[in-house]
Design an enzyme around this catalytic site. Structure first.
Site, PDB file in Angstrom:
ATOM      1  N   ASP A  11       0.880  -1.164   0.000  1.00  0.00           N
ATOM      2  CA  ASP A  11       0.000   0.000   0.000  1.00  0.00           C
ATOM      3  C   ASP A  11       0.920   1.218   0.000  1.00  0.00           C
ATOM      4  OD1 ASP A  11      -1.611   2.150   0.700  1.00  0.00           O
ATOM      5  OD2 ASP A  11      -2.724   1.044   2.244  1.00  0.00           O
ATOM      6  N   TYR A 233       0.401   0.423  14.924  1.00  0.00           N
ATOM      7  CA  TYR A 233      -0.597   0.141  13.904  1.00  0.00           C
ATOM      8  C   TYR A 233      -0.384   0.979  12.649  1.00  0.00           C
ATOM      9  CZ  TYR A 233      -4.821  -0.305  11.248  1.00  0.00           C
ATOM     10  OH  TYR A 233      -5.700  -0.528  10.219  1.00  0.00           O
ATOM     11  N   LYS A 236      -3.747  -3.076   8.201  1.00  0.00           N
ATOM     12  CA  LYS A 236      -3.632  -4.536   8.230  1.00  0.00           C
ATOM     13  C   LYS A 236      -2.668  -5.012   7.155  1.00  0.00           C
ATOM     14  CE  LYS A 236      -6.154  -6.448  11.422  1.00  0.00           C
ATOM     15  NZ  LYS A 236      -5.464  -7.036  12.541  1.00  0.00           N
TER      16      LYS A 236
HETATM   17  P1  13P Z   1      -5.413  -0.740   4.739  1.00  0.00           P
HETATM   18  O1  13P Z   1      -4.668  -1.775   5.551  1.00  0.00           O
HETATM   19  O2  13P Z   1      -6.054  -1.340   3.543  1.00  0.00           O
HETATM   20  O3  13P Z   1      -4.519   0.425   4.405  1.00  0.00           O
HETATM   21  O4  13P Z   1      -6.608  -0.201   5.622  1.00  0.00           O
HETATM   22  C1  13P Z   1      -6.293   0.482   6.789  1.00  0.00           C
HETATM   23  C2  13P Z   1      -7.480   1.026   7.514  1.00  0.00           C
HETATM   24  O5  13P Z   1      -7.282   1.571   8.585  1.00  0.00           O
HETATM   25  C3  13P Z   1      -8.834   0.897   6.940  1.00  0.00           C
HETATM   26  O6  13P Z   1      -9.814   1.502   7.757  1.00  0.00           O
HETATM   27 MG    MG Z   2      -4.245   1.936   3.169  1.00  0.00          MG
HETATM   28 MG    MG Z   3      -5.046  -2.261   1.929  1.00  0.00          MG
HETATM   29 MG    MG Z   4      -2.449  -8.017  10.725  1.00  0.00          MG
HETATM   30 MG    MG Z   5      -2.665  -2.486   4.474  1.00  0.00          MG
END
Ligand code: 13P
Ligand code: MG
Ligand code: MG
Ligand code: MG
Ligand code: MG
Ligand code: 13P
Length: 370
Positions: A11, A233, A236
């Site tokens: 990302d 954090y 994900k």
């Molecule tokens: P991504 O991991 O796809 O960047 O999403 C992060 C997020 O906080 C979505 O609410």
């Molecule tokens: Mg993202």
């Molecule tokens: Mg993502």
């Molecule tokens: Mg994870």
């Molecule tokens: Mg991500």
């Protein structure tokens, strides 16, 4: 001669928010890979998006963990990040957590699934690309493809599959792995992989006597945990996987069948919620409602004898998955009604890896003994 298939994603900026990848990033990454193809670093490539994750699919002869190929992916992500910064995209460079490349993208932020294989007479493969979820989201579908006779008829009726498969399972907290045999150890496998935030299927191998060499994977999943790299954090670890199909392996339709059930995975809004994994065609790989629900894209390929990628076929672009999508929407509505309550919100142990501890810390002093 062996061919390596590498799927590497990161990302490097969302448009808008965490919704999808801007086409200019895809174009920039394509330019970088086209140049490398001309120079002979890679045989073939395809660049796409799934949600806000830029996806590089490459074939080459350099094996897994090749510094050349990982360096190339890193360069493509860096160049795409420059474009993302120029456009002011959200979270530009989000998954490039370290500044310096040192031979391998693992541990730097991007997610990787790679396999080096001896091409069969015909080599059908599926690459899976998930957004708004984590590597453990693959446990249930990969198990069902290679171990569940109610999903894969071939386990029962194909003599080449009847002996089952071996699963390499990683404990991603303790950094250990174990190889287990199905069907003999099926209940032990499930004892582990049901705990999908900790034990994840990394690879699947054939057994002795299978036409495919015993040390060549037939499925591989990315297992990178961003939290462990970043220490906080940062979204994900939206995972990818490669699965080989047919001729002693699950048929294409057996590989896809588990996704007809939109199982609950963790991720979604702020990486902090359980929700259904919705199988979608690329045109709908654009999570919006509460930044989700989590999406799965399946791309189908044949690898030519020279290692060219013949595809992609957008496999969930089929009305046969409409019911799964409809079911996912019902589950979305049901889960959303819980608002901030578990089990929509993840259990506390998993919230450790989100921004919640920052809030709880402030409340600590307010407590008195009872
Ligand atoms: P991504 O991991 O796809 O960047 O999403 C992060 C997020 O906080 C979505 O609410
Ligand atoms: Mg993202
Ligand atoms: Mg993502
Ligand atoms: Mg994870
Ligand atoms: Mg991500
Ligand atoms: P075909 O007979 O069309 O090749 O199909 C075989 C098969 O594997 C179907 O799952």
């Amino acid at each position: 001669e062996k061919i390596t298939i590498s799927v590497i994603k990161a990302d490097v900026g969302g448009w808008p928010g965490h919704s999808r990848v801007h086409p200019a990033l895809i174009e920039r990454a394509k330019e970088v890979l086209a140049e490398a193809q001309k120079e002979g670093t890679i045989i073939d490539f395809y660049v796409t998006y799934v949600g806000d994750d830029l996806q590089l699919i490459m074939t080459h002869k350099k094996g897994v963990d090749s510094p050349d190929v990982h360096g190339l992916a890193w360069e493509a992500f860096k160049k795409a990040t420059e474009v993302a910064k120029a456009l002011g995209l959200y979270g530009a460079g989000q998954d490039l957590l370290k500044d310096a490349f040192s031979g391998n993208v693992r541990g730097l932020g991007p997610s990787v699934a790679e396999m080096e294989i001896t091409l069969r007479k015909s080599e059908p493969i599926v690459t899976f690309h998930l957004d708004k979820t984590e590597p453990g989201a693959f446990n249930l579908p990969i198990f069902r493809m290679f171990a569940d006779p109610f999903t894969t008829a071939g386990l029962v009726i194909d003599p080449k599959m009847h002996m089952g498969f071996r699963f390499e399972i990683w404990d991603i907290l303790e950094h250990k792995r174990v190889i287990m045999s199905s069907p003999e150890e099926m209940y032990d496998i499930l004892a582990l992989i049901g705990a999908k935030s900790r034990y994840v299927i990394k690879r699947v191998f054939p057994k002795e006597g299978h036409p495919i060499p015993k040390d060549e994977p037939v499925a591989v999943v990315s297992t990178e945990k961003l939290y462990e790299v970043a220490g906080e954090y940062v979204g994900k670890d939206d995972p990818v996987a490669i699965v080989r199909a047919q001729s002693g392996l699950p048929a294409l339709g057996e590989v896809l069948e588990p996704f007809a059930f939109p199982h609950l995975v963790s991720g979604w809004m702020r990486g902090s919620h359980n929700g259904p994994l919705m199988p979608v065609p690329l045109k709908y790989a654009t999570p919006t409602r509460f930044d989700g629900p989590p999406r799965a894209v399946a791309l189908g390929w044949q690898i030519s004898p020279e290692g060219k990628l013949v595809g992609p076929v957008d496999l969930f672009d089929d009305p046969a998955f409409d019911y799964a999508r409809q079911k996912a929407l019902e589950i979305t509505e049901y889960m959303r009604r819980h608002g901030p309550f578990e089990p929509h919100r993840l259990p506390l142990e998993e919230m450790e890896y989100t921004t919640l501890p920052g809030v709880l810390e402030k409340l600590k002093d307010r407590f008195e003994p009872v």
